[in-house]
Design a protein around this motif. Structure first.
Motif, mmCIF file in Angstrom:
data_model
loop_
_atom_site.group_PDB
_atom_site.id
_atom_site.type_symbol
_atom_site.label_atom_id
_atom_site.label_comp_id
_atom_site.label_asym_id
_atom_site.label_seq_id
_atom_site.Cartn_x
_atom_site.Cartn_y
_atom_site.Cartn_z
ATOM 1 N N ASN A 1 0.830 -1.209 0.000
ATOM 2 C CA ASN A 1 0.000 0.000 0.000
ATOM 3 C C ASN A 1 0.864 1.259 0.000
ATOM 4 O O ASN A 1 0.547 2.254 -0.657
ATOM 5 C CB ASN A 1 -0.933 -0.002 1.207
ATOM 6 C CG ASN A 1 -2.074 -0.992 1.058
ATOM 7 O OD1 ASN A 1 -2.390 -1.421 -0.053
ATOM 8 N ND2 ASN A 1 -2.675 -1.370 2.171
ATOM 9 N N SER B 1 2.208 1.741 -3.459
ATOM 10 C CA SER B 1 1.170 2.223 -4.362
ATOM 11 C C SER B 1 0.901 3.708 -4.166
ATOM 12 O O SER B 1 0.737 4.460 -5.131
ATOM 13 C CB SER B 1 -0.124 1.422 -4.158
ATOM 14 O OG SER B 1 0.074 0.060 -4.494
ATOM 15 N N ALA B 2 0.873 4.132 -2.916
ATOM 16 C CA ALA B 2 0.638 5.546 -2.640
ATOM 17 C C ALA B 2 1.792 6.398 -3.149
ATOM 18 O O ALA B 2 1.576 7.478 -3.721
ATOM 19 C CB ALA B 2 0.444 5.751 -1.139
ATOM 20 N N VAL C 1 3.827 5.662 -5.641
ATOM 21 C CA VAL C 1 3.758 5.665 -7.109
ATOM 22 C C VAL C 1 2.672 6.608 -7.601
ATOM 23 O O VAL C 1 2.871 7.375 -8.555
ATOM 24 C CB VAL C 1 3.533 4.234 -7.638
ATOM 25 C CG1 VAL C 1 3.137 4.259 -9.116
ATOM 26 C CG2 VAL C 1 4.778 3.384 -7.435
ATOM 27 N N SER C 2 1.528 6.583 -6.966
ATOM 28 C CA SER C 2 0.427 7.455 -7.372
ATOM 29 C C SER C 2 0.822 8.922 -7.274
ATOM 30 O O SER C 2 0.521 9.727 -8.164
ATOM 31 C CB SER C 2 -0.803 7.192 -6.505
ATOM 32 O OG SER C 2 -1.289 5.886 -6.719
ATOM 33 N N ALA C 3 1.516 9.270 -6.200
ATOM 34 C CA ALA C 3 1.967 10.647 -6.047
ATOM 35 C C ALA C 3 3.002 11.012 -7.108
ATOM 36 O O ALA C 3 2.994 12.119 -7.652
ATOM 37 C CB ALA C 3 2.550 10.854 -4.645
ATOM 38 N N VAL D 1 3.270 9.693 -10.157
ATOM 39 C CA VAL D 1 2.559 9.830 -11.432
ATOM 40 C C VAL D 1 1.874 11.190 -11.520
ATOM 41 O O VAL D 1 1.923 11.876 -12.555
ATOM 42 C CB VAL D 1 1.532 8.689 -11.594
ATOM 43 C CG1 VAL D 1 0.605 8.954 -12.780
ATOM 44 C CG2 VAL D 1 2.252 7.359 -11.770
ATOM 45 N N ARG D 2 1.270 11.607 -10.435
ATOM 46 C CA ARG D 2 0.592 12.914 -10.417
ATOM 47 C C ARG D 2 1.593 14.056 -10.550
ATOM 48 O O ARG D 2 1.417 14.950 -11.383
ATOM 49 C CB ARG D 2 -0.182 13.056 -9.109
ATOM 50 C CG ARG D 2 -0.956 14.376 -8.988
ATOM 51 C CD ARG D 2 -1.420 14.610 -7.565
ATOM 52 N NE ARG D 2 -0.309 14.804 -6.653
ATOM 53 C CZ ARG D 2 -0.094 14.056 -5.561
ATOM 54 N NH1 ARG D 2 -0.904 13.074 -5.236
ATOM 55 N NH2 ARG D 2 0.964 14.301 -4.786
ATOM 56 N N PRO E 1 -1.970 7.779 -16.719
ATOM 57 C CA PRO E 1 -2.464 6.917 -15.639
ATOM 58 C C PRO E 1 -1.962 5.480 -15.716
ATOM 59 O O PRO E 1 -1.764 4.830 -14.672
ATOM 60 C CB PRO E 1 -3.986 6.979 -15.812
ATOM 61 C CG PRO E 1 -4.232 8.283 -16.515
ATOM 62 C CD PRO E 1 -3.058 8.485 -17.422
ATOM 63 N N ALA F 1 1.263 3.643 -13.735
ATOM 64 C CA ALA F 1 1.241 2.901 -12.471
ATOM 65 C C ALA F 1 1.293 1.401 -12.731
ATOM 66 O O ALA F 1 1.917 0.650 -11.960
ATOM 67 C CB ALA F 1 0.001 3.265 -11.663
ATOM 68 N N ASP F 2 0.644 0.947 -13.803
ATOM 69 C CA ASP F 2 0.702 -0.480 -14.136
ATOM 70 C C ASP F 2 2.108 -0.891 -14.553
ATOM 71 O O ASP F 2 2.580 -1.984 -14.217
ATOM 72 C CB ASP F 2 -0.286 -0.794 -15.267
ATOM 73 C CG ASP F 2 -1.734 -0.561 -14.862
ATOM 74 O OD1 ASP F 2 -2.042 -0.729 -13.662
ATOM 75 O OD2 ASP F 2 -2.544 -0.206 -15.734
ATOM 76 N N THR G 1 4.859 0.344 -13.461
ATOM 77 C CA THR G 1 5.740 0.273 -12.291
ATOM 78 C C THR G 1 5.666 -1.083 -11.601
ATOM 79 O O THR G 1 6.635 -1.524 -10.984
ATOM 80 C CB THR G 1 5.404 1.371 -11.267
ATOM 81 O OG1 THR G 1 4.111 1.137 -10.704
ATOM 82 C CG2 THR G 1 5.457 2.753 -11.909
#
Length: 306
Positions: free
Chosen positions: A6, A9-10, A12-14, A16-17, A23, A26-27, A29
Motif C-alpha cells: 500500500n 502504491s501511494a 507511485v500514485s503521487a 505519477v501525479r 495513468p 502505475a501499471d 511500475t
C-alpha cells in the motif's frame, strides 16, 4: 524498514501525479520500477561496505531518468540514503570540448560520446559520497551547453547507502579494433572517413572510462527493439520539449526535427548498437523494452545471483 504494498502504491500514485505521467504508468511500475527497487534494496542489504553503486544503462528516450527518479523514491522510503547521478552531468565544459574539436576531431564538439565526459569527476564524486558530510553533485546546463556553476550544484549529505548512476553509455565496454573499420551510418562515412573520431571514443572507453565504470557494483540494462525505435523515442522527447516551450510562451529554438535530429542521433548509433549486443551478457538485470517502452518480461533478472 519494510515498505508495504500500500505504501508503494501511494508513493507511485503521487509520483505519477507530480510528474504528469499517464495513468497507465502505475501499471508499468508493477512490472519494472517496483521489482527493480526491491532487487536493489536486497543488493544493498547484502553488501558489507557502502555505497552500493548501481549503473542504469539504456538508449536515448527509453525512460532512464524517470526510472531513476522513482527508484530513488522507492528506496528512500526504505530508509536508504540514495544519491542519483547522470553521466550527462559529467560532460566536459564547452571550452574543453571546443579544444578537443580543434585538436582531435570536429565531431567532439557535440557532447555525448565517450571522450566528451569527465570520468575523473565521476570517480571523485563517488569517493566523496562514501564519506560522511556534504558532497556537491555535478550538474550540466544543457540549455547553455556548459557545466553549471559549482555554486548551483545540489548538496548531498553523506554517506550514501546507494548511488544510482544513469546514462546511455554507462557500463559500456570498448569495441574490438576491427569493428571500427566500417562506418555504421552516413555521419561516420562522410565526417569521420578515417575513423579518428570513433577511434578516440573507443580509446576513451578502454582508458579513462574504465575507472568510472569499474566502480559499478551492479548494472541494470534497458534495450530497445532496434535503432529505428531509438530514433523515434528521441523524436518524442523533442516533441515534448517543444510543447513545454510553447506552454511557457518560448520559441522552440532549442529543439531539433527532421535532418537535424537524424544527424544528432547518428552520433550515438555505433555505441547504442554495440551496447545492445555486448552488455546483456554482463549486466545483472536486463530489461528488454518494446516500442512502447514496456518490458517484454516482468523484470528479466539476468545473472541476478552474481
Amino acid at each position: 524498514m519494510a515498505l508495504t504494498a500500500n505504501g508503494e502504491s501511494a508513493l507511485v500514485s503521487a509520483f505519477v501525479r507530480d510528474e504528469r505521467l499517464p495513468p497507465d504508468f502505475a501499471d508499468l511500475t508493477a512490472r519494472l520500477h517496483r521489482p527493480l527497487a526491491r532487487r536493489i534494496a536486497a543488493w544493498a542489504e547484502a553488501r558489507e561496505a557502502a555505497p552500493l553503486v548501481v549503473g542504469i544503462c539504456g538508449p536515448q528516450g527509453c525512460g532512464k531518468s524517470t526510472l531513476t527518479g522513482l527508484l530513488a523514491l522507492l528506496l528512500e522510503a526504505r530508509d536508504l540514503k540514495v544519491a542519483t547521478l547522470s553521466i550527462d552531468d559529467l560532460y566536459l565544459p564547452r571550452t574543453e570540448r571546443e579544444r578537443l574539436a580543434r585538436a582531435v576531431h570536429p565531431l567532439l564538439r557535440t557532447r555525448g560520446v565517450p571522450g566528451t565526459h569527465d570520468p575523473a569527476l565521476g570517480v571523485a564524486t563517488l569517493d566523496a559520497l562514501a564519506r560522511a558530510g556534504p558532497t556537491a553533485l555535478p550538474r550540466f546546463d544543457k540549455a547553455a551547453d556548459d557545466r553549471a556553476p559549482a555554486a548551483d550544484w545540489p548538496i548531498f549529505e553523506g554517506p550514501a547507502d546507494i548511488v544510482l548512476l544513469e546514462g546511455w553509455c554507462v557500463g559500456a565496454r570498448p569495441q574490438p579494433p576491427e569493428a571500427l573499420a566500417a562506418a555504421v551510418n552516413s555521419l561516420e562515412r562522410d565526417e569521420d572517413p578515417d575513423g579518428t573520431w570513433r577511434g578516440f571514443a573507443n580509446a576513451a572507453l578502454a582508458g579513462p572510462y574504465r575507472a568510472l565504470f569499474g566502480r559499478l557494483d551492479r548494472l541494470a540494462l534497458l534495450t530497445a527493439p532496434d535503432f529505428a525505435v531509438v530514433r523515434a523515442w528521441r523524436g518524442e522527447q523533442e516533441d515534448r520539449l517543444r510543447q513545454r516551450l510553447a506552454d511557457l510562451g518560448r520559441p522552440p529554438d532549442q529543439t531539433m526535427d527532421g535532418p537535424a535530429l537524424d544527424r544528432f542521433v547518428a552520433h550515438y548509433e555505433r555505441l547504442t548498437r554495440w551496447i545492445a549486443q555486448d552488455l546483456p551478457g554482463a549486466a545483472d538485470v536486463v530489461i528488454r523494452l518494446d516500442a512502447a517502452r514496456r518490458p517484454l518480461e516482468t523484470l528479466a533478472l539476468a545473472n541476478a545471483g552474481r
